[in-house]
Each structure stands twice: as structure tokens, then as C-alpha cells.
Design an enzyme around this catalytic site. Structure first.
Site, PDB file in Angstrom:
ATOM      1  N   GLN A 110      36.560  54.571  11.949  1.00  0.00           N
ATOM      2  CA  GLN A 110      37.208  55.847  12.268  1.00  0.00           C
ATOM      3  C   GLN A 110      36.986  56.844  11.132  1.00  0.00           C
ATOM      4  OE1 GLN A 110      39.221  56.653  15.166  1.00  0.00           O
ATOM      5  NE2 GLN A 110      38.791  58.661  14.306  1.00  0.00           N
ATOM      6  N   HIS A 152      40.944  51.141   9.105  1.00  0.00           N
ATOM      7  CA  HIS A 152      40.162  51.514  10.290  1.00  0.00           C
ATOM      8  C   HIS A 152      38.897  52.224   9.786  1.00  0.00           C
ATOM      9  CE1 HIS A 152      39.272  52.197  14.351  1.00  0.00           C
ATOM     10  NE2 HIS A 152      40.194  53.067  14.699  1.00  0.00           N
ATOM     11  N   ASP A 178      48.296  60.921  12.903  1.00  0.00           N
ATOM     12  CA  ASP A 178      48.118  59.737  13.750  1.00  0.00           C
ATOM     13  C   ASP A 178      49.479  59.438  14.367  1.00  0.00           C
ATOM     14  OD1 ASP A 178      47.238  57.353  14.908  1.00  0.00           O
ATOM     15  OD2 ASP A 178      47.164  56.228  13.019  1.00  0.00           O
ATOM     16  N   ARG A 192      32.504  58.704  16.808  1.00  0.00           N
ATOM     17  CA  ARG A 192      32.645  57.250  16.685  1.00  0.00           C
ATOM     18  C   ARG A 192      31.337  56.589  17.124  1.00  0.00           C
ATOM     19  NH1 ARG A 192      37.655  54.861  16.830  1.00  0.00           N
ATOM     20  NH2 ARG A 192      36.457  52.969  16.414  1.00  0.00           N
ATOM     21  N   CYS A 250      42.911  60.700  15.127  1.00  0.00           N
ATOM     22  CA  CYS A 250      41.994  59.634  15.555  1.00  0.00           C
ATOM     23  C   CYS A 250      42.092  59.379  17.053  1.00  0.00           C
ATOM     24  CB  CYS A 250      42.289  58.358  14.775  1.00  0.00           C
ATOM     25  SG  CYS A 250      44.003  57.814  14.914  1.00  0.00           S
ATOM     26  N   ARG A 283      38.905  43.854  16.521  1.00  0.00           N
ATOM     27  CA  ARG A 283      40.144  44.628  16.361  1.00  0.00           C
ATOM     28  C   ARG A 283      41.278  43.624  16.331  1.00  0.00           C
ATOM     29  NH1 ARG A 283      42.091  50.081  19.269  1.00  0.00           N
ATOM     30  NH2 ARG A 283      40.773  50.781  17.574  1.00  0.00           N
TER      31      ARG A 283
HETATM   32  N1  NVA Z   1      47.393  53.690  13.592  1.00  0.00           N
HETATM   33  C1  NVA Z   1      47.019  53.481  14.979  1.00  0.00           C
HETATM   34  C2  NVA Z   1      45.585  53.860  15.178  1.00  0.00           C
HETATM   35  C3  NVA Z   1      45.095  53.730  16.600  1.00  0.00           C
HETATM   36  C4  NVA Z   1      43.652  54.068  16.740  1.00  0.00           C
HETATM   37  C5  NVA Z   1      47.288  52.043  15.356  1.00  0.00           C
HETATM   38  O1  NVA Z   1      47.011  51.142  14.553  1.00  0.00           O
HETATM   39  O2  NVA Z   1      47.769  51.805  16.470  1.00  0.00           O
HETATM   40  N1   CP Z   2      40.785  55.882  17.540  1.00  0.00           N
HETATM   41  C1   CP Z   2      40.679  54.671  18.107  1.00  0.00           C
HETATM   42  O1   CP Z   2      40.361  53.661  17.456  1.00  0.00           O
HETATM   43  O2   CP Z   2      40.899  54.670  19.457  1.00  0.00           O
HETATM   44  P1   CP Z   2      41.075  53.404  20.397  1.00  0.00           P
HETATM   45  O3   CP Z   2      42.383  52.736  20.035  1.00  0.00           O
HETATM   46  O4   CP Z   2      41.092  53.969  21.789  1.00  0.00           O
HETATM   47  O5   CP Z   2      39.912  52.463  20.183  1.00  0.00           O
END
Ligand code: NVA
Ligand code: CP
Length: 317
Positions: free
Chosen positions: A143, A140, A234, A303, A275, A113
Site C-alpha cells: 500500500q 501494509h 484510514d 496498487r 488506502c 494477508r
Molecule cells: N488498517 C486497515 C487497512 C485496510 C486496508 C485494516 O487493517 O483493516
Molecule cells: N487497501 C487495501 O488493502 O484494500 P483491500 O482491503 O480491499 O485489499
């Protein structure tokens, strides 16, 4: 060892984005995810990755991604290592390329990540083991696979459905667009002006959608949700955009998912998806997240199952 369906039509090393995934691969992952989910619910063990280990690099916070990948590896008979950027030499200047080569000597796969999507592509280039994108500023993919699994379970089909994503044209929106175009799900993005998804993503999905019958529409008007089978949102400020939070609250306020917006679909059975994590009272109201139409916790559960399918297909050879 139980036999498993190999879901790929070509040899794929990494999952960096759904942009280069084929329809057959995506359908294969969905089939395998449903099979693994059913096996798990029936108490049947499936140790397809016995003895294999996944390195998990996190440059950002996570609840679902961290826990679901770690549990997925354990349920598949393997192991997972949580590697926080702050505690790795990566955080002190070691390069992504050296990190990729070192981790490849110990581990059988790397999930990461990251902030910059280029970190994912660099990892994939230098790692000799599969690299899986657990969220970047661009996409992502895991997801979206879990989300299309969730829609399939609830609607019993994908092709011909319409998903309206209301909010920021961000990483999650990009992956839903790529996945929808390949699976025959039309995707409408409804966002304030200036917060549209990247043009290159939309352009590719228009082309991909011609093969599957999926349409792509980008609108600044919430009336565009009419007829949608799924409403998705989101957070308005993603990780890394914390400084823009106050400004975004003002810009996005008319795009909140509330009972009034759900009614604009004209469909009583329209699903609500997110998500997670949700910022209740901002992009969505409690009454919608907690309504019978909401499938947010099914998405979170899936997931685990979707990622097991992806892990088996990439690391199981
Ligand atoms: N768009 C959000 C998704 C979190 C799972 C982010 O990147 O923070
Ligand atoms: N939806 C998602 O990726 O959640 P987290 O940020 O908790 O991993």
C-alpha cells in the site's frame, strides 16, 4: 523478452515490511512501477513472469489486494491462486511452516494477508520462494509503495514533502512512516492519545530520516497538519478490531477529515489520500473523498502497477 531494470541493490527474497528496504530499492520499485504503468497504458505487453504462479493466502477480507495481485500476475504472463484461510488446511491447524514448504513446491511466490505479522515472518522463513506481505497487523508495505507512487505522480517529487496521517497509528501508518523516512518525505502522525504508532517504528524512522532529511512528528493535536502537502487517513477500527468500533467512533471523532481539517493545512492543493475501504461519514466526509484534491482511486489503481514492480523484482530472477 524486454530488458528490465533490476531495482534492487542487494538480493532480496521477501517483502515483509518496508523497515528493511533500502532507499535505492524503493526508488527502483517506483521507477519500475511508473515504467510498467506507461507500458500498460500504451498497450505494450510485458510478460516478465510468464509461466510463474503466485499463491495468495487471505486470512481477512480484501477487494483491492486480491484483485490487483491477481490481475498483476495475469498481465505479467503468469497466474495467481486465491486461497482463503477457511478453505485451506491452515484453517484446520496445519502449521504456517508446513504450509510455506508445501506451497513452495508448487508456486513461485506467496502473497499473504494475515492477522499476526509473525505469520508473515514465519512464512518467509520456511518458504523457499519469495513471500510478500499483503497486510498484517503491523504493516501494509505494498500500500505504501503505491501511495508514494501516487504522490510522486501528483506532486512531481517526493523529497521535501510532508504527509500528515490523521487517525489510528496502525499498519498503514507504520508503512507510510517507513517509506517516508527512506524517501525523504516528512511524516506527521496525528492521533488520539493511546493510538500512536509503535515507538520502535517511530524511533527507526527518526534515524532513517536523518539520511534523507525526512522529519517524524507524532502529535495529538490536529493543528499539526499545518503545512502538510498530503492528508492521509484510514479506518478507525481495522479488521480484527470490530468489537472496538463503537468506542473508537467516540475516541476518534475530533480526528475526522472534513473540509475544516483540510483547510488547517493552509494549502489549497493538499492531496487527500486513503488506502480504502473508506467508512464515509466516520474518518472522512463525502465532500473530501469526492473533492478534486482526492486521489484515492489513483492510489487504488497504483496498487496494480506498484505490485507488478515488486513481483517482477522478487520473482523475476
Ligand atoms: N488498517 C486497515 C487497512 C485496510 C486496508 C485494516 O487493517 O483493516
Ligand atoms: N487497501 C487495501 O488493502 O484494500 P483491500 O482491503 O480491499 O485489499
Amino acid at each position: 523478452m524486454p530488458t528490465i531494470t533490476k531495482p534492487t541493490t542487494k538480493t532480496r527474497k521477501d517483502l515483509t515490511s518496508l523497515s528493511d528496504v533500502t532507499t535505492a530499492e524503493l526508488q527502483g520499485w517506483l521507477d519500475l512501477a511508473l515504467k510498467l504503468k506507461a507500458e500498460k497504458k500504451a498497450g505494450k505487453a510485458h510478460s516478465h513472469l510468464a509461466g510463474k504462479n503466485l499463491a495468495m493466502i487471505f486470512q481477512k477480507s480484501s477487494t483491492r489486494t486480491r484483485v490487483s495481485f491477481e490481475i498483476a500476475m495475469r498481465q505479467l504472463g503468469g497466474g495467481a491462486l486465491f486461497l482463503s484461510n477457511n478453505d485451506m488446511q491452515l484453517g484446520r491447524g496445519e502449521t504456517i511452516s508446513d504450509t510455506a514448504q508445501v506451497l513452495s513446491r508448487y508456486c513461485d511466490g506467496i502473497m499473504a494477508r494475515v492477522f499476526a505479522h509473525s505469520d508473515i515472518t514465519t512464512l518467509a522463513k520456511y518458504a523457499s520462494v519469495p513471500v510478500i506481505n499483503g497486510l498484517s497487523d503491523y504493516s501494509h508495505p505494498c500500500q505504501a509503495v503505491a501511495d508514494y507512487q501516487t504522490i510522486l505522480e501528483h506532486k512531481k517529487k517526493l523529497k521535501g514533502l510532508t504527509l500528515a496521517y490523521v487517525g489510528d497509528g496502525n499498519n498503514v501508518a507504520h508503512s507510510l512512516l517507513f517509506g517516508g523516512a527512506k524517501l525523504g518525505v516528512s511524516v506527521t502522525i496525528v492521533c488520539p492519545q493511546g493510538y500512536e504508532p509503535q515507538k520502535s517504528v517511530v524511533d527507526q524512522c527518526v534515524v532513517d530520516g536523518k539520511e534523507t532529511g525526512a522529519r517524524v512528528l507524532v502529535s495529538n493535536d490536529t493543528a499539526a497538519v499545518k503545512g502538510a502537502d498530503v492528508i492521509y487517513t484510514d479506518v478507525w477500527a481495522s479488521m480484527g478490531q470490530e468489537k472496538e468500533h463503537a468506542e473508537r467512533l467516540r475516541i476518534f471523532k475530533d480526528y475526522q477529515i472534513n473540509a475544516g481539517l483540510m483547510a488547517k493545512t493552509g494549502k489549497k492543493d493538499a492531496l487527500f489520500m486513503h488506502c480504502l475501504p473508506a467508512h464515509r461519514g466516520e474518518e472522512v466526509t463525502d465532500e473530501v473523498v469526492d473533492s478534486p484534491n482526492s486521489v484515492v482511486f489513483d492510489e487504488a489503481e497504483n496498487r496494480l502497477h506498484a505490485q507488478k514492480a515488486i513481483l517482477v523484482s522478487l520473482m523475476g530472477r
